[in-house]
Design a protein around this motif. Structure first.
Motif, PDB file in Angstrom:
ATOM      1  N   GLY A  79       0.917  -1.112  -0.108  1.00 55.29           N
ATOM      2  CA  GLY A  79      -0.036  -0.090  -0.080  1.00 55.29           C
ATOM      3  C   GLY A  79       0.744   1.261  -0.071  1.00 55.29           C
ATOM      4  N   LEU A  80       1.963   1.185   0.636  1.00 57.79           N
ATOM      5  CA  LEU A  80       2.707   2.201   0.811  1.00 57.79           C
ATOM      6  C   LEU A  80       3.414   2.664  -0.414  1.00 57.79           C
ATOM      7  N   THR A  81       3.325   1.894  -1.760  1.00 61.23           N
ATOM      8  CA  THR A  81       4.020   2.128  -2.853  1.00 61.23           C
ATOM      9  C   THR A  81       2.990   2.927  -3.667  1.00 61.23           C
ATOM     10  N   LEU A  82       1.809   3.048  -3.099  1.00 59.63           N
ATOM     11  CA  LEU A  82       0.778   4.172  -3.800  1.00 59.63           C
ATOM     12  C   LEU A  82       1.112   5.370  -3.441  1.00 59.63           C
ATOM     13  N   HIS A  83       1.690   5.698  -2.354  1.00 57.75           N
ATOM     14  CA  HIS A  83       1.930   7.064  -1.957  1.00 57.75           C
ATOM     15  C   HIS A  83       2.384   8.342  -2.915  1.00 57.75           C
ATOM     16  N   PRO A  84       3.391   7.746  -3.808  1.00 54.30           N
ATOM     17  CA  PRO A  84       3.646   8.887  -4.794  1.00 54.30           C
ATOM     18  C   PRO A  84       2.568   9.057  -5.957  1.00 54.30           C
ATOM     19  N   ILE A  85       1.716   7.930  -5.971  1.00 54.70           N
ATOM     20  CA  ILE A  85       0.497   8.103  -6.834  1.00 54.70           C
ATOM     21  C   ILE A  85      -0.466   8.958  -6.420  1.00 54.70           C
ATOM     22  N   VAL A  86      -0.801   8.551  -5.177  1.00 58.08           N
ATOM     23  CA  VAL A  86      -1.764   9.540  -4.380  1.00 58.08           C
ATOM     24  C   VAL A  86      -1.273  10.922  -4.084  1.00 58.08           C
ATOM     25  N   SER A  87      -0.290  10.940  -3.788  1.00 60.48           N
ATOM     26  CA  SER A  87       0.477  12.561  -3.578  1.00 60.48           C
ATOM     27  C   SER A  87       0.343  13.430  -4.957  1.00 60.48           C
ATOM     28  N   GLY A  88       0.595  12.731  -5.971  1.00 66.94           N
ATOM     29  CA  GLY A  88       0.639  13.129  -7.382  1.00 66.94           C
ATOM     30  C   GLY A  88      -0.743  13.561  -8.037  1.00 66.94           C
ATOM     31  N   LEU A  89      -1.892  12.640  -7.419  1.00 66.84           N
ATOM     32  CA  LEU A  89      -3.109  13.063  -7.891  1.00 66.84           C
ATOM     33  C   LEU A  89      -3.673  14.061  -6.887  1.00 66.84           C
ATOM     34  N   TYR A  90      -3.277  14.150  -5.601  1.00 64.43           N
ATOM     35  CA  TYR A  90      -3.443  15.232  -4.896  1.00 64.43           C
ATOM     36  C   TYR A  90      -3.245  16.446  -5.485  1.00 64.43           C
ATOM     37  N   ALA A  91      -1.982  16.664  -5.556  1.00 63.80           N
ATOM     38  CA  ALA A  91      -1.516  17.944  -6.305  1.00 63.80           C
ATOM     39  C   ALA A  91      -2.007  18.262  -7.669  1.00 63.80           C
ATOM     40  N   TRP A  92      -2.361  17.360  -8.468  1.00 68.59           N
ATOM     41  CA  TRP A  92      -2.897  17.569  -9.611  1.00 68.59           C
ATOM     42  C   TRP A  92      -4.325  18.157  -9.360  1.00 68.59           C
ATOM     43  N   GLY A  93      -5.092  17.574  -8.665  1.00 68.87           N
ATOM     44  CA  GLY A  93      -6.508  17.766  -8.179  1.00 68.87           C
ATOM     45  C   GLY A  93      -6.381  19.275  -7.724  1.00 68.87           C
ATOM     46  N   GLU A  94      -5.671  19.476  -6.776  1.00 69.23           N
ATOM     47  CA  GLU A  94      -5.336  21.064  -6.146  1.00 69.23           C
ATOM     48  C   GLU A  94      -5.505  22.111  -7.335  1.00 69.23           C
ATOM     49  N   GLU A  95      -4.276  21.649  -8.357  1.00 68.00           N
ATOM     50  CA  GLU A  95      -4.074  22.564  -9.664  1.00 68.00           C
ATOM     51  C   GLU A  95      -5.627  22.649 -10.313  1.00 68.00           C
ATOM     52  N   HIS A  96      -6.043  21.546 -10.503  1.00 67.85           N
ATOM     53  CA  HIS A  96      -7.202  21.436 -11.395  1.00 67.85           C
ATOM     54  C   HIS A  96      -8.433  22.370 -10.773  1.00 67.85           C
ATOM     55  N   ARG A  97      -8.457  22.301  -9.326  1.00 73.16           N
ATOM     56  CA  ARG A  97      -9.344  23.261  -8.567  1.00 73.16           C
ATOM     57  C   ARG A  97      -9.140  24.609  -8.796  1.00 73.16           C
ATOM     58  N   ARG A  98      -8.088  24.912  -8.720  1.00 74.04           N
ATOM     59  CA  ARG A  98      -7.409  26.482  -8.761  1.00 74.04           C
ATOM     60  C   ARG A  98      -7.932  27.087 -10.089  1.00 74.04           C
ATOM     61  N   LYS A  99      -7.188  25.865 -11.246  1.00 70.99           N
ATOM     62  CA  LYS A  99      -7.682  26.415 -12.518  1.00 70.99           C
ATOM     63  C   LYS A  99      -9.174  26.739 -12.973  1.00 70.99           C
ATOM     64  N   ARG A 100      -9.961  25.685 -12.403  1.00 68.93           N
ATOM     65  CA  ARG A 100     -11.473  26.192 -12.460  1.00 68.93           C
ATOM     66  C   ARG A 100     -11.927  27.346 -11.652  1.00 68.93           C
ATOM     67  N   ALA A 101     -11.248  27.490 -10.743  1.00 69.10           N
ATOM     68  CA  ALA A 101     -11.737  28.593  -9.927  1.00 69.10           C
ATOM     69  C   ALA A 101     -11.401  30.056 -10.868  1.00 69.10           C
ATOM     70  N   VAL A 102     -10.191  30.006 -11.463  1.00 67.62           N
ATOM     71  CA  VAL A 102      -9.823  31.140 -12.245  1.00 67.62           C
ATOM     72  C   VAL A 102     -10.650  31.096 -13.485  1.00 67.62           C
TER      73      VAL A 102
END
Length: 153
Positions: free
Chosen positions: A96-119
Motif C-alpha cells: 500500500g505504501l507504494t501508492l503514496h507517490p501516486i496518491v500525492s501526485g493526484l492530490y497535487a493535480w487535483g489542487e491545481e485543477h481546482r485552482r484552474k477551475r476557480a480562475v
C-alpha cells in the motif's frame, strides 16, 4: 519506477483482462479509496471512527465496503483488538505504501485543477451578464432607448 507507454497494448488492443490501467482502477477506483489511502497514511494507525468523521458524506456501509476491498487487495492491514468496545486500526501495508507517490501526485493535480477551475469561473463571471442585466438590456433595445443603467446599492 519505470513508466510504460500505456497507449499501445502488446497485441495491439487492450482488453479488460490485459489493461494495466483497468487493473489499477479496479484496486484504487471508487469515490473514497484514494482519500482513504491518503488518510490512513497520514493518521496511521487510523481508527474506523476517525476515518468516518474525517470523510464528510461517507456512510458507514460505504466506508466498511471500501476498507474491506482495500484489505482484500493487500493495500491496508486491519488489526482488531480484543476489547470492549471493539477497537480496530488500519495501516498501509508495504504494498500500500507504494501508492503514496501516486496518491500525492493526484492530490497535487487535483489542487491545481481546482485552482484552474476557480480562475476560469471568475473570468466567466466577469465576462457574462446576470439574468436581470440581460432582461434590462433586452427591454432597452426593445424600446429603442439608451441602455438603462442599474445603480448598485
Amino acid at each position: 519506477m519505470e513508466y510504460q507507454d500505456f497507449t499501445f497494448a502488446p497485441n495491439g488492443a487492450y482488453t479488460e483482462e490485459n489493461c494495466p490501467m483497468i487493473e489499477a482502477m479496479n484496486v484504487i477506483g471508487g469515490k473514497w479509496k484514494l482519500t482513504l489511502i491518503g488518510r490512513i497514511h497520514r493518521q496511521s494507525p487510523a481508527r474506523f471512527g476517525e476515518l468516518r468523521r474525517s470523510l464528510v458524506g461517507i456512510t458507514q456501509k460505504m466506508l466498511t465496503a471500501q476498507l474491506r476491498e482495500l484489505e482484500r487487495d493487500g493495500i491496508i492491514h486491519r488489526k482488531v483488538y480484543a476489547e470492549v468496545p471493539p477497537k480496530v486500526e488500519y495501516t498501509l501495508t508495504e504494498y500500500g505504501l507504494t501508492l503514496h507517490p501516486i496518491v500525492s501526485g493526484l492530490y497535487a493535480w487535483g489542487e491545481e485543477h481546482r485552482r484552474k477551475r476557480a480562475v476560469e469561473a471568475e473570468e466567466l463571471a466577469h465576462t457574462t451578464c446576470q439574468p436581470e442585466e440581460i432582461l434590462v438590456r433586452r427591454l432597452s433595445v426593445a424600446h429603442r432607448e439608451k441602455p438603462l443603467v442599474r445603480h448598485s446599492e
